[in-house]
Write a protein that holds these residues in place. Structure first.
Motif, mmCIF file in Angstrom:
data_model
loop_
_atom_site.group_PDB
_atom_site.id
_atom_site.type_symbol
_atom_site.label_atom_id
_atom_site.label_comp_id
_atom_site.label_asym_id
_atom_site.label_seq_id
_atom_site.Cartn_x
_atom_site.Cartn_y
_atom_site.Cartn_z
ATOM 1 N N GLU A 162 0.830 -1.223 0.000
ATOM 2 C CA GLU A 162 0.000 0.000 0.000
ATOM 3 C C GLU A 162 0.861 1.267 0.000
ATOM 4 O OE1 GLU A 162 0.112 -1.630 4.264
ATOM 5 O OE2 GLU A 162 -0.149 -2.416 2.231
ATOM 6 N N GLU A 163 2.158 1.139 0.345
ATOM 7 C CA GLU A 163 3.043 2.313 0.321
ATOM 8 C C GLU A 163 3.889 2.384 -0.949
ATOM 9 O OE1 GLU A 163 5.503 2.800 3.783
ATOM 10 O OE2 GLU A 163 3.885 2.171 5.120
ATOM 11 N N ALA A 164 3.842 1.312 -1.759
ATOM 12 C CA ALA A 164 4.763 1.208 -2.901
ATOM 13 C C ALA A 164 4.580 2.326 -3.918
ATOM 14 C CB ALA A 164 4.606 -0.151 -3.576
ATOM 15 N N SER A 165 3.380 2.900 -3.986
ATOM 16 C CA SER A 165 3.137 3.942 -4.998
ATOM 17 C C SER A 165 3.903 5.231 -4.693
ATOM 18 C CB SER A 165 1.646 4.232 -5.118
ATOM 19 O OG SER A 165 1.127 4.586 -3.872
ATOM 20 N N ARG A 166 4.543 5.314 -3.523
ATOM 21 C CA ARG A 166 5.345 6.509 -3.200
ATOM 22 C C ARG A 166 6.764 6.408 -3.746
ATOM 23 N NH1 ARG A 166 5.397 5.892 2.661
ATOM 24 N NH2 ARG A 166 7.265 7.167 2.440
ATOM 25 N N PHE A 167 7.118 5.235 -4.297
ATOM 26 C CA PHE A 167 8.508 4.976 -4.687
ATOM 27 C C PHE A 167 8.620 4.666 -6.182
ATOM 28 C CE2 PHE A 167 8.084 3.781 -0.241
ATOM 29 C CZ PHE A 167 9.217 4.325 0.336
ATOM 30 N N GLY A 168 9.873 4.623 -6.646
ATOM 31 C CA GLY A 168 10.152 3.986 -7.927
ATOM 32 C C GLY A 168 10.117 2.490 -7.674
ATOM 33 N N VAL A 169 9.316 1.736 -8.431
ATOM 34 C CA VAL A 169 9.109 0.309 -8.152
ATOM 35 C C VAL A 169 9.738 -0.533 -9.261
ATOM 36 C CG1 VAL A 169 7.357 -1.498 -7.898
ATOM 37 C CG2 VAL A 169 7.023 0.718 -6.803
ATOM 38 N N MET A 170 10.464 -1.577 -8.857
ATOM 39 C CA MET A 170 11.085 -2.500 -9.806
ATOM 40 C C MET A 170 10.227 -3.748 -9.960
ATOM 41 S SD MET A 170 13.861 -0.989 -10.491
ATOM 42 C CE MET A 170 14.112 0.634 -9.846
ATOM 43 N N ASN A 171 9.833 -4.045 -11.161
ATOM 44 C CA ASN A 171 9.141 -5.307 -11.439
ATOM 45 C C ASN A 171 10.173 -6.267 -12.010
ATOM 46 O OD1 ASN A 171 6.701 -4.141 -10.626
ATOM 47 N ND2 ASN A 171 6.386 -3.243 -12.640
ATOM 48 N N THR A 172 10.296 -7.442 -11.370
ATOM 49 C CA THR A 172 11.400 -8.343 -11.702
ATOM 50 C C THR A 172 10.913 -9.748 -12.056
ATOM 51 O OG1 THR A 172 11.674 -9.067 -9.405
ATOM 52 C CG2 THR A 172 12.927 -7.128 -10.079
ATOM 53 N N GLU A 173 11.792 -10.451 -12.793
ATOM 54 C CA GLU A 173 11.601 -11.891 -13.015
ATOM 55 C C GLU A 173 11.976 -12.619 -11.715
ATOM 56 O OE1 GLU A 173 10.601 -12.541 -16.023
ATOM 57 O OE2 GLU A 173 11.524 -11.105 -17.413
ATOM 58 N N SER A 190 4.521 -4.620 -7.821
ATOM 59 C CA SER A 190 5.561 -5.214 -6.980
ATOM 60 C C SER A 190 5.750 -4.311 -5.770
ATOM 61 C CB SER A 190 6.861 -5.297 -7.795
ATOM 62 O OG SER A 190 7.993 -5.174 -6.976
ATOM 63 N N ASN A 191 6.361 -4.859 -4.713
ATOM 64 C CA ASN A 191 6.632 -4.019 -3.533
ATOM 65 C C ASN A 191 8.126 -3.752 -3.367
ATOM 66 O OD1 ASN A 191 7.487 -6.558 -2.716
ATOM 67 N ND2 ASN A 191 6.851 -6.246 -0.596
ATOM 68 N N LEU A 192 8.902 -3.923 -4.457
ATOM 69 C CA LEU A 192 10.341 -3.688 -4.391
ATOM 70 C C LEU A 192 10.646 -2.230 -4.746
ATOM 71 C CD1 LEU A 192 11.733 -6.955 -6.053
ATOM 72 C CD2 LEU A 192 11.590 -6.406 -3.608
ATOM 73 N N ALA A 193 10.910 -1.431 -3.718
ATOM 74 C CA ALA A 193 11.118 0.002 -3.917
ATOM 75 C C ALA A 193 12.593 0.309 -4.136
ATOM 76 C CB ALA A 193 10.616 0.764 -2.695
ATOM 77 N N SER A 194 12.878 1.174 -5.105
ATOM 78 C CA SER A 194 14.257 1.591 -5.354
ATOM 79 C C SER A 194 14.766 2.434 -4.189
ATOM 80 C CB SER A 194 14.329 2.424 -6.635
ATOM 81 O OG SER A 194 15.610 3.026 -6.742
ATOM 82 N N MET A 195 15.995 2.164 -3.748
ATOM 83 C CA MET A 195 16.599 2.925 -2.659
ATOM 84 C C MET A 195 17.462 4.070 -3.183
ATOM 85 S SD MET A 195 17.735 -0.412 -0.447
ATOM 86 C CE MET A 195 18.659 0.469 0.811
ATOM 87 N N GLY A 196 17.530 4.231 -4.521
ATOM 88 C CA GLY A 196 18.373 5.289 -5.077
ATOM 89 C C GLY A 196 19.858 4.979 -4.934
ATOM 90 N N ILE A 197 20.187 3.684 -4.849
ATOM 91 C CA ILE A 197 21.580 3.231 -4.755
ATOM 92 C C ILE A 197 21.834 2.349 -5.972
ATOM 93 C CG2 ILE A 197 23.214 1.845 -3.399
ATOM 94 C CD1 ILE A 197 21.367 2.512 -0.947
ATOM 95 N N TYR A 198 22.791 2.753 -6.816
ATOM 96 C CA TYR A 198 23.009 2.045 -8.081
ATOM 97 C C TYR A 198 24.479 1.677 -8.226
ATOM 98 C CZ TYR A 198 18.999 5.180 -9.004
ATOM 99 O OH TYR A 198 17.833 5.895 -8.913
#
Length: 410
Positions: A162-173, A190-198
Protein backbone atom coordinates in the motif's frame (compact mmCIF):
# COMPACT_ATOMS: atom_id res chain seq x y z
CA UNK A 1 47.57 12.86 -13.72
CA UNK A 2 50.15 10.09 -13.88
CA UNK A 3 48.17 7.55 -11.86
CA UNK A 4 49.48 4.05 -12.34
CA UNK A 5 46.60 1.89 -11.14
CA UNK A 6 42.89 1.94 -11.55
CA UNK A 7 40.23 1.61 -8.88
CA UNK A 8 37.81 -1.27 -9.25
CA UNK A 9 34.88 0.87 -8.02
CA UNK A 10 34.56 4.48 -6.97
CA UNK A 11 31.52 6.16 -5.39
CA UNK A 12 29.70 9.31 -6.45
CA UNK A 13 27.65 10.76 -3.60
CA UNK A 14 24.84 13.14 -4.58
CA UNK A 15 24.80 15.72 -1.77
CA UNK A 16 23.54 18.85 -3.49
CA UNK A 17 19.85 18.67 -2.58
CA UNK A 18 18.18 21.83 -1.35
CA UNK A 19 16.12 19.91 1.20
CA UNK A 20 13.18 22.29 0.82
CA UNK A 21 10.84 19.83 2.58
CA UNK A 22 12.95 20.26 5.73
CA UNK A 23 12.21 23.98 5.89
CA UNK A 24 14.22 26.00 8.40
CA UNK A 25 16.50 23.04 9.17
CA UNK A 26 18.11 23.44 5.74
CA UNK A 27 17.82 27.20 5.30
CA UNK A 28 21.56 27.53 5.92
CA UNK A 29 23.01 24.04 5.48
CA UNK A 30 22.76 21.38 2.80
CA UNK A 31 20.49 18.50 3.80
CA UNK A 32 23.34 15.95 4.15
CA UNK A 33 25.02 18.25 6.73
CA UNK A 34 21.98 18.24 9.06
CA UNK A 35 22.89 16.79 12.48
CA UNK A 36 21.52 13.34 13.30
CA UNK A 37 21.36 10.94 16.23
CA UNK A 38 23.28 12.93 18.83
CA UNK A 39 26.76 12.79 17.30
CA UNK A 40 26.51 12.41 13.55
CA UNK A 41 25.38 14.19 10.42
CA UNK A 42 23.28 12.52 7.75
CA UNK A 43 26.21 12.28 5.31
CA UNK A 44 28.23 10.24 7.84
CA UNK A 45 26.15 7.17 6.92
CA UNK A 46 26.99 6.82 3.20
CA UNK A 47 30.60 7.93 3.85
CA UNK A 48 31.03 5.31 6.60
CA UNK A 49 29.34 2.66 4.47
CA UNK A 50 31.90 3.36 1.73
CA UNK A 51 34.89 3.11 4.06
CA UNK A 52 33.55 -0.04 5.76
CA UNK A 53 32.90 -1.57 2.32
CA UNK A 54 36.45 -0.86 1.11
CA UNK A 55 35.43 1.94 -1.28
CA UNK A 56 38.10 4.59 -0.69
CA UNK A 57 37.49 7.07 -3.51
CA UNK A 58 34.35 9.19 -3.18
CA UNK A 59 33.27 12.21 -5.18
CA UNK A 60 30.85 14.31 -3.12
CA UNK A 61 28.69 16.39 -5.47
CA UNK A 62 27.61 19.57 -3.74
CA UNK A 63 25.48 22.45 -4.90
CA UNK A 64 23.11 24.07 -2.41
CA UNK A 65 24.57 25.77 0.72
CA UNK A 66 27.79 23.75 0.50
CA UNK A 67 30.08 25.65 2.90
CA UNK A 68 29.31 23.79 6.12
CA UNK A 69 29.25 20.45 4.32
CA UNK A 70 32.60 21.19 2.64
CA UNK A 71 34.30 22.17 5.89
CA UNK A 72 32.75 19.19 7.68
CA UNK A 73 34.18 16.70 5.17
CA UNK A 74 37.48 18.60 4.92
CA UNK A 75 40.26 16.20 3.99
CA UNK A 76 38.17 13.15 4.91
CA UNK A 77 40.40 12.24 7.88
CA UNK A 78 37.64 11.16 10.35
CA UNK A 79 36.50 8.54 7.81
CA UNK A 80 40.07 7.45 7.01
CA UNK A 81 39.72 9.10 3.60
CA UNK A 82 42.82 11.33 3.74
CA UNK A 83 44.92 9.28 1.37
CA UNK A 84 47.43 9.92 -1.38
CA UNK A 85 45.54 8.03 -4.06
CA UNK A 86 41.80 8.26 -3.63
CA UNK A 87 39.97 9.86 -0.69
CA UNK A 88 36.98 12.22 -0.47
CA UNK A 89 36.64 15.01 -3.03
CA UNK A 90 34.16 17.90 -3.02
CA UNK A 91 32.81 18.35 -6.57
CA UNK A 92 30.79 21.57 -7.04
CA UNK A 93 29.23 22.36 -10.42
CA UNK A 94 31.85 23.37 -12.98
CA UNK A 95 32.33 26.99 -13.90
CA UNK A 96 32.97 27.49 -17.60
CA UNK A 97 34.29 30.92 -18.50
CA UNK A 98 32.48 33.55 -16.45
CA UNK A 99 29.32 31.53 -16.04
CA UNK A 100 28.70 28.53 -13.83
CA UNK A 101 26.25 25.80 -14.70
CA UNK A 102 24.12 24.28 -11.94
CA UNK A 103 23.66 20.52 -11.94
CA UNK A 104 20.45 20.07 -13.92
CA UNK A 105 19.58 16.66 -12.46
CA UNK A 106 21.15 13.60 -10.89
CA UNK A 107 22.40 12.22 -14.23
CA UNK A 108 23.75 15.60 -15.36
CA UNK A 109 25.66 15.92 -12.07
CA UNK A 110 27.52 12.68 -12.85
CA UNK A 111 27.92 13.68 -16.53
CA UNK A 112 29.64 16.94 -15.50
CA UNK A 113 32.16 14.84 -13.53
CA UNK A 114 33.06 12.25 -16.19
CA UNK A 115 36.65 13.57 -16.20
CA UNK A 116 36.94 13.03 -12.45
CA UNK A 117 35.73 9.43 -12.81
CA UNK A 118 38.06 8.78 -15.75
CA UNK A 119 41.08 9.79 -13.66
CA UNK A 120 40.57 6.57 -11.68
CA UNK A 121 39.56 4.43 -14.69
CA UNK A 122 37.11 2.35 -12.60
CA UNK A 123 35.33 -0.75 -13.83
CA UNK A 124 32.28 0.12 -11.72
CA UNK A 125 30.68 3.27 -10.37
CA UNK A 126 28.50 3.36 -7.27
CA UNK A 127 25.89 6.15 -7.16
CA UNK A 128 24.61 7.17 -3.71
CA UNK A 129 22.31 9.75 -2.13
CA UNK A 130 23.44 11.91 0.76
CA UNK A 131 20.17 11.87 2.71
CA UNK A 132 19.54 8.27 3.77
CA UNK A 133 20.13 6.64 7.18
CA UNK A 134 21.26 3.02 6.79
CA UNK A 135 24.22 0.64 7.12
CA UNK A 136 24.99 -1.34 4.00
CA UNK A 137 27.90 -3.35 2.62
CA UNK A 138 28.35 -2.09 -0.95
CA UNK A 139 30.98 -4.74 -1.60
CA UNK A 140 28.34 -7.47 -1.30
CA UNK A 141 26.22 -5.57 -3.81
CA UNK A 142 29.23 -5.34 -6.16
CA UNK A 143 29.82 -9.11 -5.93
CA UNK A 144 26.15 -9.64 -6.85
CA UNK A 145 26.51 -7.21 -9.79
CA UNK A 146 29.49 -9.21 -11.09
CA UNK A 147 27.81 -12.61 -10.55
CA UNK A 148 24.82 -11.47 -12.61
CA UNK A 149 27.01 -9.94 -15.31
CA UNK A 150 24.83 -6.84 -14.90
CA UNK A 151 25.12 -3.50 -16.63
CA UNK A 152 23.26 -1.89 -13.74
CA UNK A 153 22.24 -3.15 -10.30
CA UNK A 154 19.66 -1.23 -8.27
CA UNK A 155 19.34 -1.70 -4.51
CA UNK A 156 15.71 -2.30 -3.54
CA UNK A 157 13.88 -2.99 -0.34
CA UNK A 158 10.47 -4.53 0.18
CA UNK A 159 7.87 -2.03 1.41
CA UNK A 160 4.19 -2.61 2.29
CA UNK A 161 2.36 -2.82 -1.05
CA UNK A 162 0.00 0.00 0.00
CA UNK A 163 3.04 2.31 0.32
CA UNK A 164 4.76 1.21 -2.90
CA UNK A 165 3.14 3.94 -5.00
CA UNK A 166 5.34 6.51 -3.20
CA UNK A 167 8.51 4.98 -4.69
CA UNK A 168 10.15 3.99 -7.93
CA UNK A 169 9.11 0.31 -8.15
CA UNK A 170 11.09 -2.50 -9.81
CA UNK A 171 9.14 -5.31 -11.44
CA UNK A 172 11.40 -8.34 -11.70
CA UNK A 173 11.60 -11.89 -13.01
CA UNK A 174 12.15 -14.76 -10.53
CA UNK A 175 15.95 -14.28 -10.79
CA UNK A 176 15.56 -10.54 -9.88
CA UNK A 177 16.18 -9.38 -13.46
CA UNK A 178 14.28 -6.12 -13.90
CA UNK A 179 11.80 -6.12 -16.77
CA UNK A 180 9.95 -2.91 -15.88
CA UNK A 181 10.64 0.22 -13.86
CA UNK A 182 7.63 2.28 -12.71
CA UNK A 183 8.04 5.69 -11.07
CA UNK A 184 5.39 6.09 -8.31
CA UNK A 185 2.77 3.83 -9.96
CA UNK A 186 -0.84 4.25 -8.78
CA UNK A 187 -1.33 0.45 -8.98
CA UNK A 188 2.04 -1.11 -8.15
CA UNK A 189 2.66 -4.68 -9.38
CA UNK A 190 5.56 -5.21 -6.98
CA UNK A 191 6.63 -4.02 -3.53
CA UNK A 192 10.34 -3.69 -4.39
CA UNK A 193 11.12 0.00 -3.92
CA UNK A 194 14.26 1.59 -5.35
CA UNK A 195 16.60 2.92 -2.66
CA UNK A 196 18.37 5.29 -5.08
CA UNK A 197 21.58 3.23 -4.75
CA UNK A 198 23.01 2.04 -8.08
CA UNK A 199 26.08 0.17 -9.28
CA UNK A 200 26.84 0.66 -12.97
CA UNK A 201 29.47 -0.89 -15.15
CA UNK A 202 31.27 2.37 -15.97
CA UNK A 203 31.69 1.90 -19.72
CA UNK A 204 27.91 1.40 -20.02
CA UNK A 205 26.98 4.28 -17.72
CA UNK A 206 29.28 6.67 -19.57
CA UNK A 207 27.64 5.79 -22.89
CA UNK A 208 24.15 6.52 -21.48
CA UNK A 209 25.18 9.72 -19.70
CA UNK A 210 26.49 11.11 -23.01
CA UNK A 211 23.30 10.05 -24.83
CA UNK A 212 21.15 11.58 -22.09
CA UNK A 213 23.04 14.88 -22.24
CA UNK A 214 22.52 15.04 -26.01
CA UNK A 215 18.75 14.54 -25.59
CA UNK A 216 17.29 18.05 -25.30
CA UNK A 217 13.99 16.66 -23.97
CA UNK A 218 15.61 14.81 -21.06
CA UNK A 219 15.23 15.95 -17.44
CA UNK A 220 18.73 14.48 -16.89
CA UNK A 221 17.58 12.28 -14.01
CA UNK A 222 18.53 8.66 -13.30
CA UNK A 223 15.06 7.43 -12.34
CA UNK A 224 13.26 9.38 -15.00
CA UNK A 225 15.58 9.13 -17.96
CA UNK A 226 18.76 7.03 -17.74
CA UNK A 227 17.37 3.85 -16.15
CA UNK A 228 14.31 3.63 -18.45
CA UNK A 229 16.54 4.23 -21.50
CA UNK A 230 18.89 1.43 -20.46
CA UNK A 231 15.96 -0.91 -19.83
CA UNK A 232 14.32 -0.09 -23.18
CA UNK A 233 17.58 -0.94 -24.93
CA UNK A 234 17.65 -4.40 -23.35
CA UNK A 235 20.59 -3.89 -20.95
CA UNK A 236 21.01 -6.41 -18.14
CA UNK A 237 19.55 -4.74 -15.06
CA UNK A 238 19.07 -6.50 -11.73
CA UNK A 239 17.47 -5.68 -8.41
CA UNK A 240 19.56 -6.30 -5.28
CA UNK A 241 17.39 -6.83 -2.22
CA UNK A 242 18.46 -5.11 0.99
CA UNK A 243 16.95 -6.31 4.25
CA UNK A 244 18.29 -3.93 6.92
CA UNK A 245 17.13 -0.56 8.28
CA UNK A 246 16.85 2.26 5.73
CA UNK A 247 15.13 5.62 5.94
CA UNK A 248 15.02 8.55 3.57
CA UNK A 249 15.20 11.55 5.92
CA UNK A 250 14.01 14.16 3.45
CA UNK A 251 11.23 15.64 5.60
CA UNK A 252 10.96 17.00 9.15
CA UNK A 253 8.70 14.07 10.08
CA UNK A 254 11.02 11.37 8.70
CA UNK A 255 14.07 13.03 10.34
CA UNK A 256 12.25 13.04 13.69
CA UNK A 257 11.12 9.41 13.22
CA UNK A 258 14.64 8.21 12.37
CA UNK A 259 16.02 9.91 15.49
CA UNK A 260 13.30 8.28 17.61
CA UNK A 261 14.11 4.90 15.98
CA UNK A 262 17.54 5.03 17.65
CA UNK A 263 15.78 4.93 21.02
CA UNK A 264 13.47 2.05 20.08
CA UNK A 265 14.96 -1.32 20.99
CA UNK A 266 12.67 -3.08 18.50
CA UNK A 267 14.15 -1.17 15.51
CA UNK A 268 17.24 -2.77 13.88
CA UNK A 269 19.33 0.42 13.87
CA UNK A 270 22.41 -0.22 16.02
CA UNK A 271 24.78 2.74 15.87
CA UNK A 272 27.16 1.25 18.44
CA UNK A 273 28.36 -1.64 16.32
CA UNK A 274 32.21 -1.76 16.38
CA UNK A 275 32.67 -3.87 13.20
CA UNK A 276 30.55 -1.38 11.19
CA UNK A 277 31.36 1.93 12.83
CA UNK A 278 29.59 5.11 11.75
CA UNK A 279 32.40 7.68 11.70
CA UNK A 280 31.96 11.41 12.25
CA UNK A 281 33.91 14.62 12.79
CA UNK A 282 33.22 15.71 16.37
CA UNK A 283 34.44 18.69 18.34
CA UNK A 284 36.12 18.00 21.66
CA UNK A 285 33.55 18.56 24.38
CA UNK A 286 34.08 17.96 28.11
CA UNK A 287 32.26 15.02 29.77
CA UNK A 288 28.51 15.41 30.30
CA UNK A 289 27.23 16.62 33.68
CA UNK A 290 24.01 15.15 35.05
CA UNK A 291 22.69 17.15 38.03
CA UNK A 292 21.28 15.50 41.16
CA UNK A 293 17.71 16.55 40.28
CA UNK A 294 18.00 15.41 36.66
CA UNK A 295 15.77 12.62 35.35
CA UNK A 296 16.82 10.67 32.23
CA UNK A 297 14.52 8.12 30.60
CA UNK A 298 15.25 6.24 27.35
CA UNK A 299 17.34 9.05 25.90
CA UNK A 300 20.69 9.63 24.24
CA UNK A 301 22.60 12.46 25.92
CA UNK A 302 26.06 13.15 24.45
CA UNK A 303 29.22 14.75 25.80
CA UNK A 304 29.40 18.37 26.84
CA UNK A 305 25.80 18.44 28.07
CA UNK A 306 24.71 19.82 31.41
CA UNK A 307 21.34 18.35 32.46
CA UNK A 308 19.41 19.58 35.51
CA UNK A 309 15.86 18.83 34.32
CA UNK A 310 13.99 15.88 32.79
CA UNK A 311 14.90 14.31 29.44
CA UNK A 312 12.69 11.47 28.19
CA UNK A 313 12.65 9.64 24.85
CA UNK A 314 14.86 12.30 23.28
CA UNK A 315 18.15 12.76 21.44
CA UNK A 316 20.34 15.48 22.93
CA UNK A 317 23.43 16.61 20.99
CA UNK A 318 26.71 17.86 22.51
CA UNK A 319 26.93 21.10 24.46
CA UNK A 320 23.22 21.34 25.37
CA UNK A 321 22.26 22.88 28.72
CA UNK A 322 18.92 21.92 30.31
CA UNK A 323 17.84 23.98 33.35
CA UNK A 324 16.08 22.96 36.55
CA UNK A 325 12.46 21.91 36.16
CA UNK A 326 12.80 21.93 32.37
CA UNK A 327 11.24 18.98 30.51
CA UNK A 328 12.33 17.65 27.12
CA UNK A 329 10.29 14.77 25.71
CA UNK A 330 10.08 13.05 22.32
CA UNK A 331 12.38 15.69 20.85
CA UNK A 332 15.68 16.23 19.05
CA UNK A 333 17.86 18.98 20.52
CA UNK A 334 20.79 19.85 18.23
CA UNK A 335 24.21 21.10 19.47
CA UNK A 336 24.82 23.98 21.91
CA UNK A 337 21.18 24.78 22.74
CA UNK A 338 20.14 26.26 26.08
CA UNK A 339 16.80 25.17 27.55
CA UNK A 340 16.21 27.43 30.54
CA UNK A 341 14.57 26.56 33.88
CA UNK A 342 10.96 25.40 33.66
CA UNK A 343 10.81 25.33 29.85
CA UNK A 344 8.99 22.42 28.18
CA UNK A 345 9.94 21.03 24.74
CA UNK A 346 7.71 18.24 23.35
CA UNK A 347 7.57 16.61 19.90
CA UNK A 348 10.03 19.13 18.48
CA UNK A 349 13.27 19.45 16.54
CA UNK A 350 15.37 22.33 17.85
CA UNK A 351 18.24 23.30 15.52
CA UNK A 352 21.72 24.22 16.73
CA UNK A 353 22.51 27.13 19.07
CA UNK A 354 18.92 27.96 20.06
CA UNK A 355 17.96 29.52 23.39
CA UNK A 356 14.55 28.56 24.82
CA UNK A 357 13.58 30.99 27.57
CA UNK A 358 12.34 30.25 31.08
CA UNK A 359 8.90 28.58 31.28
CA UNK A 360 8.44 28.67 27.47
CA UNK A 361 6.45 25.76 26.00
CA UNK A 362 7.43 24.36 22.62
CA UNK A 363 5.22 21.85 20.83
CA UNK A 364 2.47 19.37 21.46
CA UNK A 365 1.34 18.38 24.91
CA UNK A 366 1.77 14.61 24.95
CA UNK A 367 -1.58 14.10 26.75
CA UNK A 368 -3.42 15.26 23.61
CA UNK A 369 -1.99 12.50 21.41
CA UNK A 370 -4.19 9.47 20.72
CA UNK A 371 -2.64 6.05 20.22
CA UNK A 372 -3.02 5.99 16.42
CA UNK A 373 -2.18 9.66 15.82
CA UNK A 374 1.10 10.94 14.42
CA UNK A 375 2.39 13.93 16.37
CA UNK A 376 2.82 17.29 14.70
CA UNK A 377 6.50 18.18 14.98
CA UNK A 378 7.41 21.75 15.91
CA UNK A 379 10.66 23.10 14.50
CA UNK A 380 12.88 25.93 15.79
CA UNK A 381 15.46 27.22 13.28
CA UNK A 382 19.18 27.62 13.96
CA UNK A 383 20.62 30.42 16.17
CA UNK A 384 17.20 31.66 17.35
CA UNK A 385 15.89 32.82 20.72
CA UNK A 386 12.42 32.02 22.07
CA UNK A 387 11.68 34.40 24.95
CA UNK A 388 10.52 33.39 28.41
CA UNK A 389 6.92 32.23 28.71
CA UNK A 390 6.28 32.00 24.97
CA UNK A 391 4.01 29.18 23.77
CA UNK A 392 4.88 27.66 20.39
CA UNK A 393 2.02 25.38 19.25
CA UNK A 394 2.24 21.87 17.84
CA UNK A 395 3.51 21.75 14.26
CA UNK A 396 4.68 25.38 14.24
CA UNK A 397 7.84 26.34 12.36
CA UNK A 398 9.83 29.17 13.94
CA UNK A 399 12.18 30.96 11.54
CA UNK A 400 12.91 34.17 13.48
CA UNK A 401 13.40 35.23 17.09
CA UNK A 402 10.32 35.45 19.31
CA UNK A 403 10.98 38.18 21.81
CA UNK A 404 7.63 38.82 23.46
CA UNK A 405 4.99 36.60 24.97
CA UNK A 406 3.13 36.05 21.73
CA UNK A 407 2.00 32.77 20.25
CA UNK A 408 4.01 31.82 17.20
CA UNK A 409 1.74 30.67 14.41
CA UNK A 410 3.02 28.11 11.90
Amino acid sequence: MGFTKNKEMIAMLLAGGQGSRMGVLTSRVAKPAVPFGGKWRIIDFPLSNCVNSGVDTIGVLTQYQPLELNSYIGNGQPWDLDRLYGGAFILPPYVRGKEGEWYKGTANAIYQNINFIEMYDPEYVLILSGDHIYKMNYNMMLEYHKEKGADCTIAVMPVPIEEASRFGVMNTEADMKIYEFEEKPPQPKSNLASMGIYIFTWSKLKEYLIKDEENVNSSNDFGHDVLPAMLNDGNKMYAYEYKGYWKDVGTVESLWEANMDILDATVPLNLNDPPWKVYSRNNNYPPQFIGEDAVLKNSSVTEGCSIHGTVENSIVFPGVKVGKGAVISNSVIMPDCVIEDGAVVEYAIVAANVKIGKDAHIGQNKKVLKADEHPEISVIGQDLTVAAGVIVPAGAVVSENITSEEKEEA
